[in-house]
Design an enzyme around this catalytic site. Structure first.
Site, PDB file in Angstrom:
ATOM      1  CB  CYS A   2      -0.950   0.013   1.185  1.00  6.77           C
ATOM      2  SG  CYS A   2      -2.127  -1.342   1.130  1.00  6.77           S
ATOM      3  CG  HIS A  16      -3.076   3.681   1.854  1.00  5.79           C
ATOM      4  ND1 HIS A  16      -3.546   3.278   0.626  1.00  5.79           N
ATOM      5  CD2 HIS A  16      -3.173   2.602   2.675  1.00  5.79           C
ATOM      6  CE1 HIS A  16      -3.906   2.006   0.707  1.00  5.79           C
ATOM      7  NE2 HIS A  16      -3.698   1.579   1.936  1.00  5.79           N
ATOM      8  CG  ASN A  31      -6.509  -0.664   1.006  1.00  2.12           C
ATOM      9  OD1 ASN A  31      -5.794  -0.218   0.108  1.00  2.12           O
ATOM     10  ND2 ASN A  31      -6.022  -1.125   2.142  1.00  2.12           N
TER      11      ASN A  31
HETATM   12  O1  UT7 Z   1      -3.633  -0.777   3.693  1.00  2.00           O
HETATM   13  C1  UT7 Z   1      -3.297  -1.104   5.018  1.00  2.00           C
HETATM   14  C2  UT7 Z   1      -3.905  -2.400   5.369  1.00  2.00           C
HETATM   15  N1  UT7 Z   1      -5.016  -2.560   6.178  1.00  2.00           N
HETATM   16  C3  UT7 Z   1      -5.561  -1.756   7.119  1.00  2.00           C
HETATM   17  O2  UT7 Z   1      -5.244  -0.631   7.321  1.00  2.00           O
HETATM   18  C4  UT7 Z   1      -6.653  -2.395   7.936  1.00  2.00           C
HETATM   19  C5  UT7 Z   1      -6.539  -2.041   9.383  1.00  2.00           C
HETATM   20  N2  UT7 Z   1      -7.591  -2.649  10.162  1.00  2.00           N
HETATM   21  C6  UT7 Z   1      -8.903  -2.374  10.027  1.00  2.00           C
HETATM   22  O3  UT7 Z   1      -9.265  -1.574   9.187  1.00  2.00           O
HETATM   23  C7  UT7 Z   1      -9.876  -3.003  10.978  1.00  2.00           C
HETATM   24  O4  UT7 Z   1      -9.170  -3.746  11.947  1.00  2.00           O
HETATM   25  C8  UT7 Z   1     -10.891  -3.928  10.276  1.00  2.00           C
HETATM   26  C9  UT7 Z   1     -11.871  -3.073   9.468  1.00  2.00           C
HETATM   27  C10 UT7 Z   1     -10.198  -4.910   9.365  1.00  2.00           C
HETATM   28  C11 UT7 Z   1     -11.716  -4.703  11.308  1.00  2.00           C
HETATM   29  O5  UT7 Z   1     -12.326  -3.832  12.223  1.00  2.00           O
HETATM   30  P1  UT7 Z   1     -12.183  -4.077  13.787  1.00  2.00           P
HETATM   31  O6  UT7 Z   1     -13.004  -3.047  14.433  1.00  2.00           O
HETATM   32  O7  UT7 Z   1     -10.718  -4.117  14.125  1.00  2.00           O
HETATM   33  O8  UT7 Z   1     -12.863  -5.491  13.956  1.00  2.00           O
HETATM   34  P2  UT7 Z   1     -12.237  -6.842  14.533  1.00  2.00           P
HETATM   35  O9  UT7 Z   1     -11.264  -7.429  13.558  1.00  2.00           O
HETATM   36  O10 UT7 Z   1     -11.800  -6.609  15.908  1.00  2.00           O
HETATM   37  O11 UT7 Z   1     -13.525  -7.769  14.522  1.00  2.00           O
HETATM   38  C12 UT7 Z   1     -14.667  -7.471  15.337  1.00  2.00           C
HETATM   39  C13 UT7 Z   1     -15.755  -8.475  15.041  1.00  2.00           C
HETATM   40  C14 UT7 Z   1     -15.270  -9.914  15.076  1.00  2.00           C
HETATM   41  O12 UT7 Z   1     -16.303 -10.706  15.639  1.00  2.00           O
HETATM   42  P3  UT7 Z   1     -16.222 -11.174  17.188  1.00  2.00           P
HETATM   43  O13 UT7 Z   1     -14.938 -11.930  17.313  1.00  2.00           O
HETATM   44  O14 UT7 Z   1     -16.232  -9.890  17.973  1.00  2.00           O
HETATM   45  O15 UT7 Z   1     -17.457 -11.987  17.323  1.00  2.00           O
HETATM   46  C15 UT7 Z   1     -15.124 -10.292  13.640  1.00  2.00           C
HETATM   47  O16 UT7 Z   1     -15.279 -11.663  13.398  1.00  2.00           O
HETATM   48  O17 UT7 Z   1     -16.273  -8.269  13.713  1.00  2.00           O
HETATM   49  C16 UT7 Z   1     -16.248  -9.509  13.001  1.00  2.00           C
HETATM   50  N3  UT7 Z   1     -16.049  -9.234  11.592  1.00  2.00           N
HETATM   51  C17 UT7 Z   1     -17.063  -8.941  10.755  1.00  2.00           C
HETATM   52  N4  UT7 Z   1     -18.380  -8.859  10.950  1.00  2.00           N
HETATM   53  C18 UT7 Z   1     -19.138  -8.527   9.903  1.00  2.00           C
HETATM   54  C19 UT7 Z   1     -14.890  -9.181  10.898  1.00  2.00           C
HETATM   55  N5  UT7 Z   1     -15.119  -8.854   9.613  1.00  2.00           N
HETATM   56  C20 UT7 Z   1     -16.466  -8.722   9.505  1.00  2.00           C
HETATM   57  C21 UT7 Z   1     -17.321  -8.385   8.435  1.00  2.00           C
HETATM   58  N6  UT7 Z   1     -18.647  -8.298   8.683  1.00  2.00           N
HETATM   59  N7  UT7 Z   1     -16.858  -8.123   7.191  1.00  2.00           N
END
Ligand code: UT7
Length: 327
Positions: free
Chosen positions: A117, A254, A284
């Site tokens: 990225c 980004h 992204n």
């Molecule tokens: O280009 C650079 C690369 N990437 C980034 O910058 C990404 C950085 N990270 C993020 O943007 C965020 O961490 C995410 C958007 C990927 C995830 O958001 P989060 O608030 O950190 O969620 P989490 O990973 O802590 O997951 C929370 C919950 C989980 O369920 P439980 O364990 O609480 O029951 C996940 O399984 O949300 C669940 N979950 C989803 N639910 C619905 C994960 N993905 C999804 C989804 N839809 N697509």
């Protein structure tokens, strides 16, 4: 012409997005997710997806041709092509050589740069070093990606985040005055740290599995590091020029996640109306996200000649970086 006075000045920019738009509602019929979850956690509503057979070099060539047209230049004017991509058409040759050929550029050199990225910030910085050394005259700096091809479409934690697209900027070596009033790239700062590999990587490659592999990410871990690393490297750029956030006309980050963009801008005191955000409609697009956002803000009249523009990124590796450009 004094080499020490050379600046890499923006001559034009161009963008290309594949026709097909994939909405959050469509994704919610493919995996267990919802428009509400994706929009609230990331700010993304939709993303573009390349058509079957549509390759990264094809997207990149369209963006690059648009940049040439925008600059009023032709293939004969370009002697350096750098394509930032993590989704090359083939393992080799470099996607940049295919773009060079598609545009009819016969002179000079073309190569790819891989910093995920952060690819565009790394490619722009690399082009700047070539141009200000006096070795090359005009560079086409492209970010082009088909991340849809790297996604595990059954992993809701990653497949909702990314999209395809390409953007390009043309830089030209021009004599400056060595002052902050000069147009062009005024400062750039690149960083990497390989210890973070497992937080964001592709689980395949010719040298390991002999497969393409899929993108894997510990989203929460990336998030935890992102804001601190991004704000550090922005501060490096500002302090190198003795500037503050108030001096910057446009922050073009980004586009990974709306929450990361907002948190970094807020931490450094950038007014929200000075931040260019496209993640809602593009998702992204990795190395393509910054040139796509730059082009959008130029074509809608926000970024004007003479404006101070700060770009920043963080990506797999980790790699991260920033640059300040007087447009
Ligand atoms: O280009 C650079 C690369 N990437 C980034 O910058 C990404 C950085 N990270 C993020 O943007 C965020 O961490 C995410 C958007 C990927 C995830 O958001 P989060 O608030 O950190 O969620 P989490 O990973 O802590 O997951 C929370 C919950 C989980 O369920 P439980 O364990 O609480 O029951 C996940 O399984 O949300 C669940 N979950 C989803 N639910 C619905 C994960 N993905 C999804 C989804 N839809 N697509």
């Amino acid at each position: 012409m004094h080499l020490a006075n050379l600046r890499s000045v923006v001559r034009g920019c161009g963008a290309y997005l594949p026709e097909r738009i994939l909405t959050n509602d469509e994704l919610s019929r493919m995996v267990d997710t919802s428009d509400e979850w994706i929009a609230q956690r990331t700010g993304i509503r939709e993303r573009h997806i390349a058509a079957e057979g549509e390759t990264t070099s094809q997207l990149g060539a369209k963006a690059a041709q648009a940049a040439l047209d925008n600059a009023g230049l032709t293939a004969d004017d370009i002697d350096l092509v750098i394509c930032a991509t993590s989704t090359p058409d083939y393992t080799f040759p470099a996607t940049a050589t295919q773009i060079q050929h598609a545009l009819g550029i016969k002179q000079g050199v073309a190569f790819d740069l891989q910093a995920v990225c952060s690819g565009f910030v790394f490619a722009l910085t690399t082009a700047d070093k070539f141009l200000t050394s006096g070795s090359h005259k005009r560079a086409l700096v492209i970010g082009a990606e088909t991340f849809s091809r790297l996604l595990d479409w059954e992993d809701r934690g990653t497949c909702v985040l990314f999209g395809d697209g390409a953007g390009a900027v043309i830089l030209e070596a021009q004599t400056g005055t060595q002052s902050l009033k000069d147009r062009g790239v005024l400062t750039s700062h690149l960083r990497s740290d390989g210890q973070h590999r497992s937080k964001l990587f592709v689980d395949g490659g010719p040298g390991s599995t002999r497969t393409v592999g899929h993108l894997r990410m510990e989203g929460r871990e990336v998030f935890r590091f992102a804001v601190g690393m991004i704000t550090d490297v922005i501060e490096d750029a500002l302090s190198a020029l003795g500037l503050t956030a108030a001096d910057i006309d446009w922050l073009v980050p980004h586009q990974a996640n709306r929450r990361i963009i907002d948190a970094s801008a807020q931490k450094l005191g950038f007014a929200p109306e000075k931040v260019v955000v496209t993640v809602e409609r593009h998702g992204n697009t990795s190395a393509a996200s910054i040139p796509l956002a730059l082009c959008e803000a130029v074509s809608d009249g926000r970024i004007k000649k003479g404006d101070l523009v700060l770009i920043e990124s963080l990506g797999g590796g980790f790699t991260w970086g920033s640059a300040i450009i007087r447009w």
